[in-house]
Design a protein around this motif. Structure first.
Motif, short mmCIF file in Angstrom:
data_model
loop_
_atom_site.label_atom_id
_atom_site.label_comp_id
_atom_site.label_asym_id
_atom_site.label_seq_id
_atom_site.Cartn_x
_atom_site.Cartn_y
_atom_site.Cartn_z
N LEU A 33 -4.29 39.39 -8.11
CA LEU A 33 -3.65 39.85 -6.95
C LEU A 33 -4.59 39.17 -5.78
CD1 LEU A 33 -2.69 43.49 -7.31
CD2 LEU A 33 -0.99 41.54 -6.85
N PHE A 34 -6.01 39.32 -5.95
CA PHE A 34 -6.66 38.93 -4.77
C PHE A 34 -7.52 37.59 -4.81
CE2 PHE A 34 -6.28 43.77 -4.63
CZ PHE A 34 -5.98 43.89 -3.36
N GLU A 35 -7.75 37.26 -6.16
CA GLU A 35 -8.69 36.04 -6.29
C GLU A 35 -7.98 34.81 -5.53
OE1 GLU A 35 -11.60 34.62 -9.88
OE2 GLU A 35 -9.50 34.58 -10.17
N PRO A 36 -6.58 34.52 -5.84
CA PRO A 36 -6.11 33.21 -4.98
C PRO A 36 -6.34 33.28 -3.66
CG PRO A 36 -4.58 34.01 -6.70
CD PRO A 36 -5.65 35.05 -6.70
N LEU A 37 -6.35 34.42 -2.99
CA LEU A 37 -6.28 34.51 -1.56
C LEU A 37 -7.63 34.51 -0.96
CD1 LEU A 37 -4.80 37.05 0.86
CD2 LEU A 37 -7.05 37.04 0.94
N LEU A 38 -8.61 35.24 -1.81
CA LEU A 38 -10.18 34.85 -1.40
C LEU A 38 -10.48 33.50 -1.53
CD1 LEU A 38 -11.57 38.21 -3.16
CD2 LEU A 38 -11.26 37.71 -0.57
N ALA A 39 -9.91 32.86 -2.46
CA ALA A 39 -10.59 31.40 -2.86
C ALA A 39 -10.17 30.59 -1.54
CB ALA A 39 -9.88 30.93 -3.97
N LEU A 40 -9.13 30.99 -0.73
CA LEU A 40 -8.65 30.09 0.07
C LEU A 40 -9.19 30.28 1.58
CD1 LEU A 40 -4.86 30.02 -0.57
CD2 LEU A 40 -6.37 28.26 -0.89
N ARG A 41 -10.18 31.43 1.53
CA ARG A 41 -10.93 31.77 2.86
C ARG A 41 -12.32 31.17 2.98
NH1 ARG A 41 -8.67 36.33 5.70
NH2 ARG A 41 -6.58 36.57 4.94
N THR A 42 -12.67 31.00 4.29
CA THR A 42 -13.94 30.64 4.29
C THR A 42 -14.95 31.61 3.79
OG1 THR A 42 -14.27 31.40 6.58
CG2 THR A 42 -13.23 29.30 6.31
N ASP A 43 -16.40 31.19 3.68
CA ASP A 43 -17.41 32.10 3.35
C ASP A 43 -17.48 33.24 4.34
OD1 ASP A 43 -17.85 30.59 1.20
OD2 ASP A 43 -19.48 29.67 2.01
N ARG A 44 -17.20 32.80 5.77
CA ARG A 44 -17.20 33.89 6.49
C ARG A 44 -16.24 34.84 6.55
NH1 ARG A 44 -18.43 32.44 12.98
NH2 ARG A 44 -20.43 31.66 11.62
N GLU A 45 -14.93 34.50 6.29
CA GLU A 45 -13.65 35.22 6.20
C GLU A 45 -13.77 36.00 4.95
OE1 GLU A 45 -10.59 32.40 8.39
OE2 GLU A 45 -10.99 32.20 6.32
#
Length: 216
Positions: A33-45
């Motif tokens: 659920l969450f890993e693909p979304l987190l992978a697309l975010r910048t380190d700050r986000e």
């Protein structure tokens, strides 16, 4: 259908699917659920989403799986952290989480989903879960708990009728399916979509066209 409607409404859509061969993977469905979304975010986000109590979720959704507890008291902080990750994400825009084949999901993800559903009040999030039980068998306790929550709406899907079978197979095969062929396929599959999908694929592999009389 839920995915399409949620996307049109502007919600963030997270998807996962249980797999019988991956049930031993701790928090496997949660990570989907969450890993693909987190992978697309910048380190700050990513740091913002995993800030505060949500940081407890990192072993389950971002860091290595070898640090994830499988049971006991250490499981609660991780579930609480994933709940807060969901809350942080919903603070950006509404969230829709889709879990298919939940009967094959790992135990930890099912426990977390039950934990989340009990705490959804005030959070702009929708959880849609598709699960199947064998005839005469009950769902796993976490799924039964989710079904029993006051905020849960349960839909028991009936098999497709003859007309729906024709439309379903026509969409898959890309050709119009005559009524007689649809009726024959309905009789052989009882209108179960999974079986219809397999039947359509088998007929295509053997060169039988569904829009031809010999398909019967």
């Amino acid at each position: 259908e839920v995915h399409q409607r949620a996307s049109r409404s502007g919600a963030t859509v997270l998807r996962a699917r249980g797999d019988d061969m991956e049930r031993a993977f701790t928090f496997g469905v949660t990570r989907q659920l969450f890993e693909p979304l987190l992978a697309l975010r910048t380190d700050r986000e990513r740091a913002a989403l995993l800030g505060g109590a949500a940081g407890l979720a990192a072993p389950a959704v971002w860091a290595g799986d070898d640090t994830v507890p499988k049971s006991g008291d250490l499981l609660f902080p991780v579930m609480h952290g994933v709940y807060w990750l969901c809350a942080n994400l919903a603070g950006e825009q509404p969230v829709t989480m889709l879990v298919d084949d939940a009967q094959w999901a790992d135990e930890q993800s099912l426990l977390w989903l039950a934990y989340l559903v009990r705490r959804l009040a005030g959070i702009p999030a929708l959880v849609a879960i598709a699960a199947r039980a064998e005839p005469g068998a009950a769902l796993q306790p976490p799924l039964e708990a989710i079904a029993g929550e006051p905020c849960t709406r349960t839909l028991d899907l009936a098999p497709l009728g003859v007309h729906a079978v024709g439309a379903f197979m026509s969409r898959i095969a890309g050709v119009p399916v005559p009524g007689a062929v649809a009726a024959a396929c309905h009789a052989r599959t009882a209108g179960i979509p999974f079986v219809l999908t397999e039947l359509t694929a088998t007929l295509a592999e053997t060169g039988i066209r569904l829009d031809q009389p010999q398909a019967i």
